[in-house]
Design an enzyme around this catalytic site. Structure first.
Site, short mmCIF file in Angstrom:
data_model
loop_
_atom_site.label_atom_id
_atom_site.label_comp_id
_atom_site.label_asym_id
_atom_site.label_seq_id
_atom_site.Cartn_x
_atom_site.Cartn_y
_atom_site.Cartn_z
N HIS A 37 0.82 -1.07 -0.05
CA HIS A 37 0.13 0.08 0.13
C HIS A 37 0.84 1.25 -0.11
O HIS A 37 1.25 1.77 1.13
CB HIS A 37 -0.94 0.21 1.23
CG HIS A 37 -1.73 -1.10 1.44
ND1 HIS A 37 -2.51 -1.28 2.53
CD2 HIS A 37 -2.49 -1.71 0.42
CE1 HIS A 37 -3.24 -2.54 2.23
NE2 HIS A 37 -3.37 -2.75 0.99
N GLU B 143 8.85 4.63 5.22
CA GLU B 143 8.80 6.04 5.56
C GLU B 143 8.01 6.33 6.79
O GLU B 143 7.02 7.15 7.03
CB GLU B 143 8.16 6.90 4.43
CG GLU B 143 9.01 6.97 3.19
CD GLU B 143 8.55 5.63 2.09
OE1 GLU B 143 7.52 5.10 2.30
OE2 GLU B 143 9.65 5.34 1.55
N GLU C 150 10.94 0.85 7.79
CA GLU C 150 12.07 1.42 7.19
C GLU C 150 13.03 2.38 7.99
O GLU C 150 13.29 2.18 9.18
CB GLU C 150 11.76 1.92 5.78
CG GLU C 150 12.70 2.13 4.78
CD GLU C 150 12.44 2.94 3.58
OE1 GLU C 150 11.70 3.70 3.58
OE2 GLU C 150 13.01 2.43 2.43
N GLU D 262 18.14 0.17 -1.08
CA GLU D 262 17.62 0.53 -2.53
C GLU D 262 18.40 1.79 -2.96
O GLU D 262 18.77 2.13 -4.30
CB GLU D 262 16.26 0.92 -2.61
CG GLU D 262 15.93 2.31 -1.50
CD GLU D 262 14.49 2.35 -1.18
OE1 GLU D 262 13.76 1.19 -1.12
OE2 GLU D 262 13.92 3.14 -0.94
C1 NOJ Z 1 9.90 3.89 -1.18
C2 NOJ Z 1 10.10 2.56 -0.54
O1 NOJ Z 1 11.49 2.81 0.43
C3 NOJ Z 1 10.54 1.76 -1.53
O2 NOJ Z 1 10.83 0.37 -0.94
C4 NOJ Z 1 9.11 1.22 -2.27
O3 NOJ Z 1 9.49 0.40 -3.53
C5 NOJ Z 1 8.83 2.70 -3.18
N1 NOJ Z 1 8.88 3.77 -2.19
C6 NOJ Z 1 7.54 2.76 -3.70
O4 NOJ Z 1 6.49 2.29 -2.43
#
Ligand code: NOJ
Length: 682
Positions: free
Chosen positions: A391, A464, A482, A488
């Site tokens: 989500h 976030e 997170e 990433e």
């Molecule tokens: C930022 C998130 O940290 C990442 O894991 C996710 O793929 C993207 N937003 C899209 O929701």
């Protein structure tokens, strides 16, 4: 969490000692080494802390500035002590999941009840509760039941005046989503900081400052007062509310009776002791979920890294990632490889809005036409794998909140028990308008999500987030968050990716605040799409991260074709659990190297992860943590020629039989390298 059963022994004794108008009072840790003293200096509450008679914190001002419903502004000066209470607790409780199965809460408590010197405000009451553990202390402000019902907190003055200047690892307050590299400098070079921070004290001991049990209050932040070497003082500022897109003075709206989150400081001589501290969890309330049988830690893979590598898209189109075909392949791979879950990002309508093509609102109940949820959920069930839902809200928390029940009912209908939530927007929109996500309004939203999810038996992986504060003790469906500069960044960061030292810093900084969805397990280091970026690690380093960086929902993040190229190394990811009986930092230095050992919960096997920064080094593993008998050590170590830039794939896999009494093992870690070991009980 947190079964109700209380283990070993409980000893609770409460003594009420009325000591009217006496100003100074103190409380010590159960082992007597730490002593916290409270005093009122010119009507301002102060506390100080010493260890073995040596000052650690000099008298440090504390208190709140708030406005009553009658419009009186009350600051932290002008208080008198009316009464004190003390209590002691020694109990052991069981976690639902975690780094330890059993946790001991052993502390002494002192409560000081304060009343205003100003007789006009005589009906006001404020208490400060202190707890002193063997490895640190905590305090919180409590407004008992009283005439004043609604209060607006304007400021918090909790501060830390150091006897000698410490060095601090922190990230600046403004950092979006907490995704930055921790930097070490002397206190006087700091400006604003996010909580938590990690400190190296002048005497070489360690400390960690953070908050616990944040449920209905803004996140705490810290700043170096005056920024001068001489004062060596930190103070607190609370994340403010916003009105009409402007930051305002109000920080928290509280209804009495009310207790703020705890402010705590871990104080230990060594890093293994600091990392082993469970003060934060002990300061949270026991579990509120009665039946926790549906809450299960798991490893998962997903349709995810492909998007960050710009090979796939979230939105529909020729390179759409979350298609029925891709998902079926991922479900098969998971089922065949002992991976319990598969995440699919970009499965639902709304990503055109995320990628700035239009302003579409996300739907949490409408799959894209090329994602056949009926087929996939049935197929996942047949193959014994869970689909992890996603989500993303683009920070529109208000819309998400309105859709929560339908979204989770939909998940229930399709057998989904875990969701990754996301709030990509520097300022989120809550029911209170545009707000900083770490404001009281944001914190309330996140809590609403956790509680609603619990009703529908949904586990949360919150991206976030507001920084974690141990709420998983109370709501063990809050699995991971997170709030970290995760893997990433290595896919697209303009600076080329995180330095090798980053993952060697995290266990002592961000991870001390709780599990993180870092997403280890990249097996392909080249990035043709965004040249220059790269994962600064060897393959063995990636394996070791599954042990070093704890998360009860642990994602192996790479695409399955990269795992298929390295089946022998992937075996470790298949084997490694993500729920532990006990955990021990065997060795490490912040930002340099980490050697972590953890015992599987409900099993006899131990797992070890060792990583190093840019410097190659030999580590020595004292095996005495192992239990009795023989273990087959399945060792995944850097090849002799390995190093992260040129030869990251060079790996040696070997087995040998060891016992706890054997000579310590010496293993070479390459630059950016690592070592992962499964100690399989024979
Ligand atoms: C930022 C998130 O940290 C990442 O894991 C996710 O793929 C993207 N937003 C899209 O929701």
């Amino acid at each position: 969490m947190f079964k109700k059963s209380v283990y070993l022994y409980i000893c609770l004794m409460v003594a009420l000692c009325v000591s009217c108008h006496r100003n100074a009072t103190s409380v010590s840790s159960p082992d007597g080494q730490l002593k916290l003293s409270f005093d009122l200096i010119d009507g301002v509450p102060h506390y100080s802390v010493s260890r073995d008679g040596q000052p650690v914190l000099l008298p440090s001002p504390m208190g709140l500035t708030f406005v009553t419903n009658d419009g009186d502004t009350v600051s932290n000066c002008g208080w008198q002590l009316s009464q004190t209470e003390s209590a002691s607790v020694d109990e052991t409780w069981e976690t639902v999941w975690g780094e330890e199965r059993l946790i001991r809460d052993y502390h002494n408590e002192l409560t000081v009840h304060l009343s205003p010197l100003n007789t006009k405000l005589s009906s006001l009451n404020l208490s400060i509760v202190f707890r002193v553990f063997n490895d640190g202390f905590a305090f919180r402000y409590v407004f008992p039941e009283q005439e004043a019902k609604q209060l607006t907190v304007l400021d918090e003055h909790s501060s830390y005046v150091f006897a000698e200047e410490p060095q601090i690892w922190s990230i600046p307050w403004r950092t979006e989503y907490y995704e930055a590299l921790f930097e070490k400098t002397p206190l006087h070079e700091k400006d604003t900081m996010n909580s938590p921070i990690t400190l190296e004290m002048a005497d070489g001991s360690y400390a960690f400052i953070h908050e616990a049990a944040l449920t209905d209050y803004p996140c705490q932040n810290l700043y170096a007062l005056n920024g001068s070497e001489a004062s060596s003082q930190l103070s607190t500022f609370l994340t403010p509310w916003m009105k009409d897109d402007q930051v305002i003075e109000d920080k928290a709206y509280v209804t009495t009776p009310f207790a703020t989150p705890w402010r705590f400081m871990i104080l230990t001589r060594t890093l293994p002791e600091m990392v082993a501290s469970r003060i934060m969890l002990n300061l949270n309330e026991p579990c509120k979920i009665e039946d926790t049988s549906w809450i299960r830690p798991m490893k998962f893979i997903g349709i995810w890294w492909g998007m960050h590598m710009r090979e796939w898209t979230w939105r529909q189109g020729p390179n759409h990632g979350a298609t029925t075909e891709h998902m079926k392949q991922y479900l098969d791979f998971a089922a065949d490889n002992h991976i319990q879950g598969v995440l699919a990002e970009g499965w639902n309508l709304g990503w055109e809005g995320y990628e700035g093509i239009n302003n579409d609102r996300f739907s949490f109940v409408t799959p894209y036409p090329d994602y056949d949820i009926n087929f996939l959920s049935e197929y996942a069930k047949q193959r014994g794998v869970q689909i992890v839902c996603h989500h993303e809200t683009s920070g529109r928390a208000n819309e998400y909140e309105a859709d929560l029940d339908t979204a989770y009912q939909y998940m229930q209908r399709y057998g989904m028990h875990a969701v990754k939530t996301g709030y990509v927007a520097p300022i989120i929109t809550t029911n209170d308008g545009h707000q900083i996500n770490r404001s009281q309004s944001g914190v309330r939203h996140y809590r609403k999500v956790i509680e609603t999810a619990a009703k529908y038996q949904v586990m949360i992986d919150n991206h976030e987030p507001a920084m974690p504060t141990g709420l998983q003790r109370t709501w063990p469906n809050l699995m991971t968050q997170e709030g970290i500069r995760g893997q990433e960044w290595n896919a697209w960061s303009a600076d080329g990716g995180s330095p090798c030292s980053h993952v060697c810093t995290l266990p002592f900084t961000r991870m001390m605040a709780g599990p993180a969805d870092y997403t280890p397990g990249v097996f392909a280091f080249e990035n043709p799409v965004i040249p220059g970026t790269r994962v600064h690690s060897t393959l063995c380093n990636q394996l070791a991260l599954f042990v070093v960086l704890y998360s009860p929902l642990q994602m192996a993040c790479d695409k399955i074709e990269n795992y298929q190229k390295h089946p022998a190394e992937f075996q470790f990811i298949k084997d490694v659990p993500c729920d532990w009986e006990q955990s021990r930092l065997l060795d490490g230095q912040i930002g340099e190297y980490v050697v972590m050992a953890r015992q599987e919960r409900g099993g006899n096997d131990w797992y070890l992860g060792a990583i190093t920064n840019e410097t190659a080094r030999d580590i020595t593993i004292d095996l005495s943590f192992l239990g009795e008998g023989e273990y087959e050590a399945q060792i995944y170590r850097d090849g002799d020629d390995a190093e992260w830039q040129e030869r990251p794939y060079s790996t040696n896999i070997e087995t040998r039989v060891v016992t706890a009494n054997d000579q310590p093992m010496t293993i070479r870690l390459a630059s950016g390298g690592g070592c992962a070991i499964r100690f399989k009980k024979l």
